[in-house]
Design an enzyme around this catalytic site. Structure first.
Site, PDB file in Angstrom:
ATOM      1  N   CYS A 143      54.445  55.160  42.561  1.00 57.73           N
ATOM      2  CA  CYS A 143      54.026  54.604  41.149  1.00 57.73           C
ATOM      3  C   CYS A 143      54.939  53.759  40.650  1.00 57.73           C
ATOM      4  CB  CYS A 143      53.663  55.933  40.257  1.00 57.73           C
ATOM      5  SG  CYS A 143      52.333  56.922  40.730  1.00 57.73           S
TER       6      CYS A 143
ATOM      7  N   ASP B 272      38.438  61.751  53.266  1.00 59.47           N
ATOM      8  CA  ASP B 272      39.551  60.799  53.876  1.00 59.47           C
ATOM      9  C   ASP B 272      39.637  60.113  54.941  1.00 59.47           C
ATOM     10  OD1 ASP B 272      42.838  60.926  52.446  1.00 59.47           O
ATOM     11  OD2 ASP B 272      42.650  60.111  54.341  1.00 59.47           O
TER      12      ASP B 272
ATOM     13  N   VAL C 151      47.195  62.909  44.610  1.00 59.23           N
ATOM     14  CA  VAL C 151      46.332  62.942  43.698  1.00 59.23           C
ATOM     15  C   VAL C 151      44.937  63.715  43.996  1.00 59.23           C
ATOM     16  CG1 VAL C 151      44.847  61.576  42.140  1.00 59.23           C
ATOM     17  CG2 VAL C 151      47.111  61.313  42.284  1.00 59.23           C
TER      18      VAL C 151
ATOM     19  N   ARG D 137      58.046  58.940  49.961  1.00 62.16           N
ATOM     20  CA  ARG D 137      57.583  57.391  49.906  1.00 62.16           C
ATOM     21  C   ARG D 137      58.236  56.671  49.179  1.00 62.16           C
ATOM     22  NH1 ARG D 137      51.342  58.179  48.402  1.00 62.16           N
ATOM     23  NH2 ARG D 137      52.373  59.344  46.774  1.00 62.16           N
TER      24      ARG D 137
HETATM   25  N1  LIG Z   1      51.079  60.249  43.500  1.00 63.29           N
HETATM   26  C1  LIG Z   1      51.150  60.531  42.169  1.00 63.29           C
HETATM   27  O1  LIG Z   1      51.822  61.014  41.383  1.00 63.29           O
HETATM   28  C2  LIG Z   1      50.334  59.523  41.458  1.00 63.29           C
HETATM   29  C3  LIG Z   1      50.244  59.737  39.871  1.00 63.29           C
HETATM   30  C4  LIG Z   1      49.318  58.886  38.974  1.00 63.29           C
HETATM   31  C5  LIG Z   1      48.552  57.597  39.858  1.00 63.29           C
HETATM   32  N2  LIG Z   1      48.505  57.726  41.202  1.00 63.29           N
HETATM   33  C6  LIG Z   1      47.785  56.647  41.793  1.00 63.29           C
HETATM   34  O2  LIG Z   1      46.743  57.574  42.254  1.00 63.29           O
HETATM   35  C7  LIG Z   1      46.233  56.743  43.572  1.00 63.29           C
HETATM   36  C8  LIG Z   1      46.400  57.623  44.705  1.00 63.29           C
HETATM   37  O3  LIG Z   1      47.928  58.104  45.016  1.00 63.29           O
HETATM   38  P1  LIG Z   1      48.299  58.942  45.944  1.00 63.29           P
HETATM   39  O4  LIG Z   1      49.768  59.338  45.555  1.00 63.29           O
HETATM   40  O5  LIG Z   1      47.356  60.180  46.010  1.00 63.29           O
HETATM   41  O6  LIG Z   1      48.130  58.369  47.434  1.00 63.29           O
HETATM   42  P2  LIG Z   1      48.112  58.893  48.866  1.00 63.29           P
HETATM   43  O7  LIG Z   1      48.656  57.982  49.819  1.00 63.29           O
HETATM   44  O8  LIG Z   1      48.700  60.122  48.831  1.00 63.29           O
HETATM   45  O9  LIG Z   1      46.536  59.277  49.018  1.00 63.29           O
HETATM   46  C9  LIG Z   1      45.751  58.191  49.372  1.00 63.29           C
HETATM   47  C10 LIG Z   1      44.682  58.906  50.292  1.00 63.29           C
HETATM   48  O10 LIG Z   1      43.723  57.920  50.537  1.00 63.29           O
HETATM   49  C11 LIG Z   1      43.200  57.816  51.825  1.00 63.29           C
HETATM   50  N3  LIG Z   1      42.408  56.740  52.055  1.00 63.29           N
HETATM   51  C12 LIG Z   1      42.848  55.415  52.184  1.00 63.29           C
HETATM   52  N4  LIG Z   1      41.574  54.517  52.561  1.00 63.29           N
HETATM   53  C13 LIG Z   1      40.672  55.438  52.295  1.00 63.29           C
HETATM   54  C14 LIG Z   1      39.045  55.208  52.323  1.00 63.29           C
HETATM   55  N5  LIG Z   1      38.643  54.033  52.852  1.00 63.29           N
HETATM   56  N6  LIG Z   1      38.473  56.255  52.351  1.00 63.29           N
HETATM   57  C15 LIG Z   1      38.785  57.541  52.340  1.00 63.29           C
HETATM   58  N7  LIG Z   1      40.153  57.686  51.817  1.00 63.29           N
HETATM   59  C16 LIG Z   1      41.007  56.495  52.273  1.00 63.29           C
HETATM   60  C17 LIG Z   1      44.654  57.861  52.552  1.00 63.29           C
HETATM   61  O11 LIG Z   1      44.498  58.410  53.823  1.00 63.29           O
HETATM   62  C18 LIG Z   1      45.180  58.841  51.624  1.00 63.29           C
HETATM   63  O12 LIG Z   1      45.276  60.306  52.259  1.00 63.29           O
HETATM   64  C19 LIG Z   1      47.119  55.514  43.800  1.00 63.29           C
HETATM   65  O13 LIG Z   1      46.500  54.538  43.026  1.00 63.29           O
HETATM   66  C20 LIG Z   1      48.531  55.965  42.905  1.00 63.29           C
HETATM   67  O14 LIG Z   1      48.955  54.707  42.341  1.00 63.29           O
HETATM   68  C21 LIG Z   1      49.344  58.282  41.893  1.00 63.29           C
END
Ligand SMILES: NC(=O)c1ccc[n+]([C@@H]2O[C@H](COP(=O)([O-])OP(=O)(O)OC[C@H]3O[C@@H](n4cnc5c(N)ncnc54)[C@H](O)[C@@H]3O)[C@@H](O)[C@H]2O)c1
Length: 455
Positions: free
Chosen positions: A289, A54, A35, A360
């Site tokens: 998700c 990040d 995201v 994942r």
């Molecule tokens: N992937 C999707 O399609 C999608 C769609 C809708 C909602 N979401 C939601 O969006 C959010 C993010 O999802 P994602 O798929 O991008 O996850 P992701 O795991 O790909 O990305 C999360 C990132 O956050 C970083 N991170 C962790 N702790 C951190 C910190 N303290 N400071 C800075 N960075 C940190 C991680 O290293 C990682 O790169 C989640 O809550 C997910 O449920 C995801």
């Protein structure tokens, strides 16, 4: 960078030339995953100065070198080209150190996830992001949470963390809002722009500010809700309804298999009804998700003494699908006089869903693990999924000859376009188990060469 002039001019038209002194000129996106990275670049394309944060140092280095494994694109322009352009024109860079951004930035968007481990939600990533952000929060700053959360999290966990780390008060001193994230991986840029989104703040000014900032990227409606909890809950319901719908369609699939009719045909025809929207069955439900959604509701439901038995059952049913698929394969092989133990199996697609690089919580990986436990010989092909899987081959030709069965577990463009080659090169009579209905890409005559099984 491979940008042609016409692509450059498309990207140029997106830039809204936001003045340097506008309060929404600078944006920090915390979390640069599936995201966060395309979201950060979406703000950058519109003319904001964006810093991505990040904790993963390697990821940050790669991003600053213009490298990402994500498969997103916008107007057919790959994310890597967009990333390199935004870095070059100094609208975007990434850092692993949040303190780099705290002095000069006033708008923060959190996209750090809440993993589910053994059915429990792990808050440490989100909590540490909030604590670190809180340490540098200033009067007038705006914080928007876009992570999917247990309903109540923004006001019960995030707000107190930001307040105690900053010594400031949400609403009085800084703005705090929640806006759920609705994009699907692979369509992120487009959906950031054209998917309506919900927003609510701790108070009216927070909602208004968040709506204005989000509107820089979201050109569809940014819909204000009466409270943050409403938006948090709507998001989890949106995901859980898909989980339940798929569990139901899996049950339909078992019914149609026994009846000797095709589930995909039934689903397509049922969906011609204007008020019916069945999803496709597939090899199980994966990704970050949908499998997590029930576990975001569960702790709050338990706290309130509410039963979620239907949702719990759906989750269990979906968890069981990989084993059901392997059982189907075992039966089809037995019809050919073969055993799974020692059988040569080609697996096409390892991603958690079609046309994704995301593996994942991927049902295809779980299926492969079951196959390996049963002593099958597996070679798998997925050109989009990175990662070191000992059974993964880099060329589809290396896995389809001399096999006892082919399992189609995720669509990828290279797999779709190779289906006729697969059907003509696998041994006559081999089992082809299709969980994704890629028959539409196949020549009908070739289907009869093999024992073609659809879930
Ligand atoms: N992937 C999707 O399609 C999608 C769609 C809708 C909602 N979401 C939601 O969006 C959010 C993010 O999802 P994602 O798929 O991008 O996850 P992701 O795991 O790909 O990305 C999360 C990132 O956050 C970083 N991170 C962790 N702790 C951190 C910190 N303290 N400071 C800075 N960075 C940190 C991680 O290293 C990682 O790169 C989640 O809550 C997910 O449920 C995801």
């Amino acid at each position: 960078m491979n940008l042609t002039d016409d692509k450059v001019s498309i990207l140029d038209t997106l830039d809204e030339h936001i003045p340097q002194n506008a309060w929404y000129k600078d944006v920090a996106v915390i979390g640069l995953g599936f995201v966060g990275l395309p979201l950060a670049l979406s703000f950058s394309l519109r003319g904001c100065n964006v810093i991505g944060v990040d904790i993963n140092k390697r990821l940050v280095e790669e991003i600053n070198d213009g490298i990402t494994a994500h498969k997103e694109s916008f107007y057919d322009i790959p994310i890597t080209d967009i990333l390199k352009r935004e870095i070059e024109r100094k609208h975007f860079y990434a850092t692993a150190n949040i303190s780099d951004v705290l002095d000069d930035c006033h708008n923060f968007i959190i996209t750090v996830g809440i993993p589910i481990v053994n059915g429990e939600h792990e808050m440490e990533y989100l909590e540490s992001a909030c604590t670190e952000l809180g340490k540098g929060l200033k009067q007038g700053d705006l914080v928007i949470v876009r992570s999917t959360v247990v309903p109540g999290t923004t006001e019960e966990v995030i707000k107190p963390l930001l307040e105690s780390a900053s010594g400031l008060k949400a609403g009085d001193d800084f703005h705090l809002a929640y806006s759920s994230e609705r994009i699907a991986e692979g369509r992120a840029f487009q959906e950031f722009a054209d998917m309506p989104i919900l927003v609510a703040g701790v108070d009216e000014p927070s909602t208004t500010r968040a709506k204005e900032l989000l509107g820089i990227v979201c050109k569809a409606e940014v819909i204000p809700a009466s409270s943050i909890k409403v938006v948090e809950t709507a998001k989890v319901f949106e995901n859980v309804q898909r989980d339940v719908n798929i569990a139901m369609v899996q049950e339909f699939a078992r019914f149609t298999e026994a009846l000797g009719i095709d589930i995909f045909e039934v689903v397509n025809l049922a969906n011609t009804h204007k008020r019916v929207k069945l999803l496709a069955p597939g090899p199980g439900v994966g990704g970050y998700c949908l499998p997590n959604a029930y576990y975001y509701l569960k702790p709050k439901a338990e706290q309130m003494g509410i039963s979620l038995s239907l949702l719990e059952l759906a989750r269990k049913e979906n968890d069981a699908v990989p084993q059901i698929i392997v059982d189907m394969l075992e039966r089809a092989l037995a019809d050919n006089g073969k055993h799974l133990n020692g059988a040569d199996i080609a697996v096409l697609g390892l991603a958690m869903k079609d046309y994704s690089n995301d593996a994942r919580i991927s049902p295809p990986l779980e299926i492969v693990n079951i196959l390996l436990q049963k002593q099958a010989n597996v070679k798998a092909f997925d050109p989009a999924v990175d990662g070191d899987y000992p059974y993964k081959v880099d060329d589809i030709n290396k896995c389809i000859s001399d096999v006892d069965a082919v399992m189609i577990l995720a669509k990828q463009h290279e797999i779709d376009s190779s289906i006729n080659k697969v059907l003509s090169e696998v041994p006559e009579g081999a089992v082809v188990l299709d969980t994704r209905d890629i028959r539409s890409f196949a020549e009908p005559a070739l289907l009869s060469r093999v024992r073609y099984v659809c879930i």
